[in-house]
Design an enzyme around this catalytic site. Structure first.
Site: not given
Length: 342
Positions: A160, A255
């Site tokens: 991240k 997703k």
């Protein structure tokens, strides 16, 4: 006439995940159970993440209550897509529809004694490659996590970024993981175009597989993609179906929750492939059923890129042995339904 049950569980992350869209400390999992007159139960999962998908928990609960009343008006022989379409017509909330869709697929697999992947295709992979995910640790913490991923046999790390000290943390991860490890960055749309271009250019000497969602919006993604040598992947922007075929990315992360379940993800994957981009899957730190569904779909699509599905280990729950990560991959559960329970 089917019966429906809904259960709510809040699961904490072992360590908070710091991202550009906010900290993730816990996950609300809504288990949706659909039992037919034959006694076979299909289970699905709704896992709203408000900061990411904009759906509050109470909205998801209300939608699932509406769906339950609709589904109880059908019989066992009603086609699943008809049932799902009726729910969508009443309340088009993808993260909630995913629970219904998963339950229908799970029930179909259990009734047939076959895995969900085998219901989709006869040529599914046996295992799906997955990446390790590292949040906003400091340099030392990021290096420790990277070394652990390397030792566990992962072939890809997702780090991240857009949360501070990106250069230092990228360098620490690369040094700890070694030169062979694929390194993927995820900015969650933290930058504007100029920031994204400058940052990616500065970080690219570390050797990057791709950068996921450096900016939000297909126009911004296209602008970044045209100016950097690193591959660009689309994530949150993929909510706009039109963006999937607009040429804004080299790869698209799909997703289960945002696509409204397995059926919606398969449809969106077809659009991505039509546009010439690569497909890979990830979770929004879903529970076991959401992860199992994504593993079945990734296997059916024969996805080659590492998928962001090794996230159960971050949650304070017992990981089903069927979904354990071994040497950087998750084997596809065999038997009936999503988790191989006959």
């Amino acid at each position: 006439m089917p019966t429906v049950a809904l259960h709510h569980e809040t699961v904490r992350l072992k360590t908070p995940l710091v991202t550009a869209f906010g900290d993730v400390r816990e996950r609300d999992l809504l288990l949706f159970e659909l039992t037919g007159a034959d006694g076979v139960t299909g289970r699905g999962e709704c896992a709203p993440l408000t900061a990411y998908d904009g759906v509050p928990l109470e909205v998801a609960v209300e939608a699932l209550a509406v769906y339950a009343s609709i589904l109880q008006g059908f019989d066992d022989d009603t086609p699943g897509m008809r049932m799902l379409d009726a729910c969508r017509d009443a309340a088009d909330i993808p993260v909630a529809l995913a629970a219904v869709d998963l339950a229908l697929w799970d029930r179909a697999g259990r009734r047939a004694g076959r895995s969900v992947a085998s219901l989709i295709t006869d040529d599914a992979l046996d295992a799906v490659p997955v990446n390790a995910t590292i949040g906003a640790h400091d340099r030392a913490g990021a290096a420790t996590a990277a070394a652990a991923a390397r030792d566990a046999g992962y072939g890809c790390i997702k780090l991240k970024v857009g949360v501070g000290d990106d250069a230092g943390r990228v360098a620490a991860v690369r040094a700890a993981a070694g030169p062979e490890m694929l390194l993927r960055l995820d900015a969650n749309g933290a930058w504007d175009v100029e920031q994204a271009v400058a940052t990616i250019d500065a970080l690219s000497p570390a050797g990057l597989e791709l950068v996921e969602e450096p900016v939000h919006g297909v126009e911004g993604l296209r602008a970044v993609r045209e100016r950097v040598a690193v591959r660009i992947a689309m994530d949150e922007t993929a909510e706009d179906i039109g963006a999937l075929i607009a040429g804004g990315a080299d790869a698209v992360c799909l997703k289960i929750s945002r696509c409204g379940g397995i059926s919606g993800l398969l449809a969106q994957a077809a659009l991505v492939q039509q546009g010439g981009a690569e497909v890979y899957l990830a979770s929004t730190f879903d529970g076991p059923l959401g992860i199992a569904a994504a593993v079945h779909v990734a296997a059916a699509l024969r996805v080659q890129a590492a998928c962001g599905l090794a996230t159960l280990e971050h949650l304070d729950l017992d990981v089903p042995p069927e979904l354990a990560v071994r040497a950087g991959s998750i084997r596809v559960p065999t038997g009936g339904g999503l988790l191989g329970e006959l």
